[in-house]
Each structure stands twice: as C-alpha cells, then as structure tokens.
Write a protein that holds these residues in place. Sequence first.
Motif, mmCIF file in Angstrom:
data_model
loop_
_atom_site.group_PDB
_atom_site.id
_atom_site.type_symbol
_atom_site.label_atom_id
_atom_site.label_comp_id
_atom_site.label_asym_id
_atom_site.label_seq_id
_atom_site.Cartn_x
_atom_site.Cartn_y
_atom_site.Cartn_z
ATOM 1 N N GLU A 231 0.601 -1.086 0.198
ATOM 2 C CA GLU A 231 0.002 0.021 -0.002
ATOM 3 C C GLU A 231 1.329 1.654 -0.066
ATOM 4 O O GLU A 231 0.603 2.511 -0.919
ATOM 5 C CB GLU A 231 -0.683 0.175 1.159
ATOM 6 C CG GLU A 231 -1.974 1.222 0.836
ATOM 7 C CD GLU A 231 -2.543 1.032 2.295
ATOM 8 O OE1 GLU A 231 -4.087 0.994 2.035
ATOM 9 O OE2 GLU A 231 -2.787 1.524 3.224
ATOM 10 N N ALA A 232 1.926 0.872 0.800
ATOM 11 C CA ALA A 232 2.864 2.691 0.975
ATOM 12 C C ALA A 232 3.122 2.594 -0.686
ATOM 13 O O ALA A 232 3.559 3.802 -1.047
ATOM 14 C CB ALA A 232 3.556 2.655 1.757
ATOM 15 N N ALA A 233 3.549 1.649 -1.574
ATOM 16 C CA ALA A 233 3.964 1.678 -2.422
ATOM 17 C C ALA A 233 3.492 2.842 -3.705
ATOM 18 O O ALA A 233 3.542 3.012 -4.620
ATOM 19 C CB ALA A 233 4.637 0.896 -3.262
ATOM 20 N N GLY A 234 2.235 3.120 -3.387
ATOM 21 C CA GLY A 234 0.989 3.648 -3.893
ATOM 22 C C GLY A 234 -0.168 3.280 -4.237
ATOM 23 O O GLY A 234 -0.767 2.038 -4.134
ATOM 24 N N VAL A 235 -1.406 4.419 -4.024
ATOM 25 C CA VAL A 235 -2.627 3.601 -4.216
ATOM 26 C C VAL A 235 -3.465 4.475 -5.439
ATOM 27 O O VAL A 235 -3.354 5.806 -5.304
ATOM 28 C CB VAL A 235 -3.606 4.077 -3.050
ATOM 29 C CG1 VAL A 235 -2.524 2.466 -2.077
ATOM 30 C CG2 VAL A 235 -3.258 4.986 -2.143
ATOM 31 N N TRP A 236 -4.124 4.428 -6.133
ATOM 32 C CA TRP A 236 -4.458 4.841 -7.227
ATOM 33 C C TRP A 236 -6.255 4.841 -7.102
ATOM 34 O O TRP A 236 -6.996 4.413 -6.593
ATOM 35 C CB TRP A 236 -4.407 4.463 -8.368
ATOM 36 C CG TRP A 236 -3.132 5.242 -9.123
ATOM 37 C CD1 TRP A 236 -2.762 6.132 -9.975
ATOM 38 C CD2 TRP A 236 -1.545 4.602 -8.602
ATOM 39 N NE1 TRP A 236 -1.401 6.321 -9.608
ATOM 40 C CE2 TRP A 236 -0.750 4.639 -9.230
ATOM 41 C CE3 TRP A 236 -1.676 3.151 -7.929
ATOM 42 C CZ2 TRP A 236 1.088 4.848 -9.170
ATOM 43 C CZ3 TRP A 236 0.229 3.357 -7.633
ATOM 44 C CH2 TRP A 236 1.070 4.169 -7.591
ATOM 45 N N ARG A 237 -6.238 6.245 -7.105
ATOM 46 C CA ARG A 237 -8.053 6.033 -7.080
ATOM 47 C C ARG A 237 -8.384 5.552 -9.525
ATOM 48 O O ARG A 237 -7.921 6.476 -9.954
ATOM 49 C CB ARG A 237 -9.073 7.431 -7.193
ATOM 50 C CG ARG A 237 -9.305 7.324 -5.567
ATOM 51 C CD ARG A 237 -10.299 9.210 -5.613
ATOM 52 N NE ARG A 237 -8.807 10.086 -5.629
ATOM 53 C CZ ARG A 237 -8.910 10.774 -6.848
ATOM 54 N NH1 ARG A 237 -10.229 11.055 -7.064
ATOM 55 N NH2 ARG A 237 -8.224 12.151 -7.011
ATOM 56 N N ILE A 238 -9.215 5.250 -9.181
ATOM 57 C CA ILE A 238 -9.803 4.898 -11.256
ATOM 58 C C ILE A 238 -11.246 5.717 -10.918
ATOM 59 O O ILE A 238 -12.186 6.167 -10.584
ATOM 60 C CB ILE A 238 -9.988 3.693 -11.014
ATOM 61 C CG1 ILE A 238 -9.039 2.608 -10.602
ATOM 62 C CG2 ILE A 238 -10.390 3.008 -12.628
ATOM 63 C CD1 ILE A 238 -9.264 1.152 -11.356
ATOM 64 N N ALA A 239 -10.464 7.131 -12.149
ATOM 65 C CA ALA A 239 -12.146 7.693 -12.320
ATOM 66 C C ALA A 239 -12.967 6.886 -13.587
ATOM 67 O O ALA A 239 -12.910 5.887 -14.097
ATOM 68 C CB ALA A 239 -11.586 8.467 -13.991
ATOM 69 N N GLY A 240 -14.494 7.139 -12.506
ATOM 70 C CA GLY A 240 -15.916 5.978 -13.074
ATOM 71 C C GLY A 240 -15.619 4.713 -12.264
ATOM 72 O O GLY A 240 -16.761 4.038 -12.817
ATOM 73 N N GLY A 241 -14.481 5.098 -11.272
ATOM 74 C CA GLY A 241 -14.800 3.831 -10.137
ATOM 75 C C GLY A 241 -14.489 2.848 -10.097
ATOM 76 O O GLY A 241 -13.497 2.514 -11.550
ATOM 77 N N MET A 242 -14.183 1.783 -10.022
ATOM 78 C CA MET A 242 -13.281 0.432 -10.276
ATOM 79 C C MET A 242 -13.705 -0.392 -10.503
ATOM 80 O O MET A 242 -13.001 -0.925 -11.773
ATOM 81 C CB MET A 242 -13.349 -0.211 -8.730
ATOM 82 C CG MET A 242 -12.458 0.481 -7.267
ATOM 83 S SD MET A 242 -10.836 1.231 -7.803
ATOM 84 C CE MET A 242 -9.771 -1.056 -8.314
ATOM 85 N N GLY A 243 -14.992 0.046 -11.253
ATOM 86 C CA GLY A 243 -15.482 -0.963 -12.374
ATOM 87 C C GLY A 243 -15.475 -0.846 -13.797
ATOM 88 O O GLY A 243 -15.371 -1.511 -14.633
ATOM 89 N N ALA A 244 -14.353 0.489 -13.596
ATOM 90 C CA ALA A 244 -13.952 1.067 -15.207
ATOM 91 C C ALA A 244 -12.429 0.203 -15.847
ATOM 92 O O ALA A 244 -12.365 -0.205 -16.422
ATOM 93 C CB ALA A 244 -13.379 2.282 -15.142
ATOM 94 N N LEU A 245 -12.274 -0.446 -14.470
ATOM 95 C CA LEU A 245 -11.155 -1.403 -14.709
ATOM 96 C C LEU A 245 -11.651 -2.663 -14.906
ATOM 97 O O LEU A 245 -10.911 -3.290 -15.918
ATOM 98 C CB LEU A 245 -9.919 -1.975 -13.126
ATOM 99 C CG LEU A 245 -9.318 -3.102 -13.256
ATOM 100 C CD1 LEU A 245 -7.912 -1.912 -14.043
ATOM 101 C CD2 LEU A 245 -8.506 -3.168 -12.094
ATOM 102 N N ALA A 246 -12.466 -3.369 -14.685
ATOM 103 C CA ALA A 246 -13.014 -4.230 -15.370
ATOM 104 C C ALA A 246 -13.652 -4.893 -16.322
ATOM 105 O O ALA A 246 -13.247 -5.577 -17.469
ATOM 106 C CB ALA A 246 -14.028 -4.843 -14.027
ATOM 107 N N ARG A 247 -14.245 -3.067 -16.613
ATOM 108 C CA ARG A 247 -14.747 -2.858 -18.225
ATOM 109 C C ARG A 247 -13.345 -2.565 -18.593
ATOM 110 O O ARG A 247 -13.609 -3.472 -20.178
ATOM 111 C CB ARG A 247 -15.854 -1.847 -18.174
ATOM 112 C CG ARG A 247 -17.211 -1.566 -17.559
ATOM 113 C CD ARG A 247 -17.757 -0.878 -17.160
ATOM 114 N NE ARG A 247 -17.695 0.711 -17.222
ATOM 115 C CZ ARG A 247 -17.104 0.930 -15.980
ATOM 116 N NH1 ARG A 247 -18.071 0.117 -15.478
ATOM 117 N NH2 ARG A 247 -16.857 2.096 -15.069
ATOM 118 N N ALA A 248 -12.487 -2.235 -18.822
ATOM 119 C CA ALA A 248 -11.042 -1.871 -19.641
ATOM 120 C C ALA A 248 -10.598 -3.893 -19.829
ATOM 121 O O ALA A 248 -10.262 -4.246 -21.033
ATOM 122 C CB ALA A 248 -10.358 -1.982 -19.239
ATOM 123 N N MET A 249 -10.585 -4.157 -18.972
ATOM 124 C CA MET A 249 -10.392 -5.596 -19.021
ATOM 125 C C MET A 249 -10.875 -6.544 -19.799
ATOM 126 O O MET A 249 -10.406 -7.230 -20.683
ATOM 127 C CB MET A 249 -9.930 -6.610 -17.743
ATOM 128 C CG MET A 249 -8.731 -5.599 -16.601
ATOM 129 S SD MET A 249 -8.847 -6.422 -15.075
ATOM 130 C CE MET A 249 -7.687 -8.191 -15.579
#
Length: 536
Positions: A231-249
């Motif tokens: 976690e200390a190595a970095g955390v990111w928010r995803i525009a449009g919510g986490m579901g946007a990552l699933a849709r991208a995949m």
Amino acid sequence: MIVDNRDGRVNNHAMEDPQSNIVVIGAGVGGLATAMLLSGNGARVTVVEAADAPGGKMRTLPSAAGPIDAGPTVLTLRPVFEELFASAGSRLEDHVTLHREPCLARHFWPDGTCLDLYDDPSESAAEVRAVFGTRVEAEFLRFSANARALFEAFDAPLMRAPDPAPIKLAVAMASRPRLLAKMGAFRSMARQLASEFSEPKLRQLFGRYATYVGGSPDESPAVLRLIAHAEAAGVWRIAGGMGALARAMAKVAEANGTVFRYGQVADRLEIQSGRIVAVHLAAGGRIPASRAVFNGDPRALLEGKLGAAALEAVPRKAVEPRSLSANVWAFAARARGAALRHHNVFFGDDPRLEFDPISAGFPPEDPTLYVCAQDRGTGETPPETERFEIIMNAPPLPGGKPEDIALCRTRTFPVLARRGLRFSPEPPDAALTTPWGFNALFPASQGSLYGRSPHGQMAAFARPRARTSLPGLYLAGGGAHPGAGLPMAALSGRHAAEAILTDLASTSASRQTATRGGISTGSPIVAPARSRSSPS
C-alpha cells in the motif's frame, strides 16, 4: 509452442479444432486476466459470467448519485496491471484514468487521535512524529524498512511464482539471517507488532492489514506485514470507479477475440476419456471446450457446483478453514462532521472486542469501520450528495445470520455519529450486503471474501494452484494462489494462462504439429500481440 513471428501470437494448430475452445467460468479479475492473456496469445476463449457485467467482487451498485463501488476501492501494485495489459498487447493508461492518492488513509481513534499516512515515507514519518513522538517515529521507520525488505524478498519466489516450494523458500531465507529475523518466523502478526511498536495504536493500525487477506492479526503470520509496503508503494483512484478497470480488461479481451456470455451460469463439466470436452449451462446449452478455467471460489467445486467430475479437483485443505467475510454498506447521502479523506479508518477501543467475537463466529462487538468517501480525494470537491462504502469485518457462515442486519446498523451508524460522522439520510437495509448476501453472490463461498484463511505459518502454501487434479481444469481468482486482492487475483490469472499455454504447447509437440515460425522456449507469454484496441 508454435509462434507466428509476424505478430507474436501463438498459432497452435490444435486451436483450429472447435473442441479447443477455452471456457473461462467467471469474469472476476482473475478470469478477465486469464482471458486477456489467452486471447492475446491467439487462443479461442469464451467467458461465461452469471452477472450482467464483468467484475466479480469488484462490483458496482446504482444510486441516486451514480454508480457506487461495493467491493475493492483502491488499486495498488500498479505495475502488475501495467504488465498484464502489455502482455495482452495493450496499455493500461489507454483504457483507464488513474489518480494517485498521496494520502493512503486517514485513521481515527475514539479518543480523538487522528493520523494520516502517505505514500511518501518522509511525510508519514513526520506525521507519526507529530502525533506520537520521536521514539515512535523511529519505530515506524524501522517497521517500514522491514516491510519493504519482506515484500521485495517474497514477491518473486512466492507471489509471482506459479508453484512456490516451501523448501526452496526456506533455504533462501536461511541464507539471509537478517531477513529471517525481520520476517518474525513462527510469530503471529500481532505478537511481532507488539515487539516493534511501543504505541498500541500503531499495533492496531498495522495489524489491520491482516484483514486485507481475510485474517485476524492474532492468528495470521507476521510475514503479512509486507502488505503495508504494497500500500505504501502507492494507491490509485480510478476515474469512473473500480468497475472501469473490469470493463477495460473485458474490452481488451474482446478486442483480441474473447466472446463474453453474460447472465449465464455454468453448472457442469462434460468429461470424455478423462478430459473436458464441454461446459454445460444451467439454462440449457453446451459450449465445446478442451479446457476450462474456474474463476469462482474453489470451495464451490467441492460442493458440486461444476458437477460430479470436479468434486475432487482440489483438496479440502486447500479451501478450508475460511477467511473473513464482511458487512458492506453502499449508499449515497449527505455527510457532515468528521473531515474525511478518500480512504478512512475508524478504529474501536480494543482489537480483542473485534477479533475475538469474529473468531467465535459472531459479529464484532467493537468493530473497526472502513469508510470510503468515493467522491473525495486529492483535488476533488465533493458534491452535496456523496457516494460511500462502509466495510465492517464479519465471520463467514454459519456466523452472521440475516437478522443481524439491525445489529450491524447499530454498530455502524451510531458508532460513527459518536465519532462525529453523520449521514443524511441513513441508508436503507437494501444498501447492506451481509455474509449471507455474499454467499448468494458467490456460491459455496460461505460468504468468505478471500478464500482460504491466511491463518497459520504455512497458509501461503496451502491455497490451490492454477492446475487442478482434473486434466484441463484450471483455477484463477482470489481463492487460488497467490491469494486475495486485485493484484494477486490478476497474478493468478497470469499463472492460469501460462499453465494453459504451456500445456497446449506440450500437447501440440506430442502431436508433432508442424511449425510456422519457430518454437518459443521461454515463458509462453513473452511476445504479446498488439491488441486491436491499442493505438496504431
């Protein structure tokens, strides 16, 4: 493996047979990663998903303020996903917009103490010094260095290895006595933290990381302190919510030829001559397949969710005992009171009043409450009505009965109100997902969100691997090695895809298939194809 040198795709002649279709059962992160990598390497892939959209536990629910994340809320270990998209012939940044959150989380205690941690170690150290003093700052810096050393030592031989061997890892650790001391071998996480921090609040804070993989700090091995570095190595928010990552995949997989069949449940494997030949659907229909990847909780196989053929595909000790479940509220409301960041943790007075009841199968008496203020973050001005997700740890079934909804409410919103955080209006019961609800969403999981429990010194080696004992059946997802969390689930998908491509190459070689460009002698995923969704 047969490789077409023109674009790097696998060009295995066995894939021209209709029976060579690979069926991925489940479109969670592990299943999506598997589909991306297989189709990116030329395999014919069909994904069967019971829900009407991809994501699995990375689910999104509707609200008056827009879609709300009701599962994972943060992306960590970004390079894992960058490598995944690159291996599928695409780029992560072409499909999702990531916003780095310098503040990892804001932590609140009942006595009014508040502590922010950052992805910059010097900022975190300064914050710890300001709140707890120079002695605790020095302890924090030593802890952070140890967590980083553990992560770097275990990343390649354990998390990224498809089939880690305890003996090899033990030999490697024995040659590094200083690291062995940092590891806290044969100690629980709580016991090791007690030796590292004089401040009980920081023992409580870093003990919480055991819950990231579904464990209690009193019973999880001390090595899990490495999660703090992830976690200390970095955390990111995803525009449009986490579901946007699933849709991208899913988009990348589709661009490479994967076919998605949503709203359909796979309920049986058809076996002929000891091998998979088809996947049958609950609503009727049959999908020819030479191989199948199960992206559900592996315990479901033991409960017959894929038919009698898969009942003994994984041993029971690989899926039991179970990890934690949760009570999750996802809702939109106006908030007032406490100054929130994007990620917020409200601790109880005594961790024993959280984890002792959970260990006995009861809801926590004095829970830690995680509050994700999804419309807040660096540079963000939240609207009047915001989206929130609140998570309270809970036991898996048979603990946590449906009538515990009222109890969950009283241990959430009045507790937060006493801490200065009030919501208007409070969400309805329908906004809550209980362990029973998670068991319905993810059959035979017992509501456990992380698969097998991480308790015990050898728990990391107990999870099932990508290959099962049933020829042609593979596993991907948080219930398989290397474990829970979005990056680990993505790595499980890589392990499954590489196992399948290796096995396909072996089958092709045994059939003496003619080559059209040479035999790949390295990892099957070494020359990713350019996705049709990538820019030219």
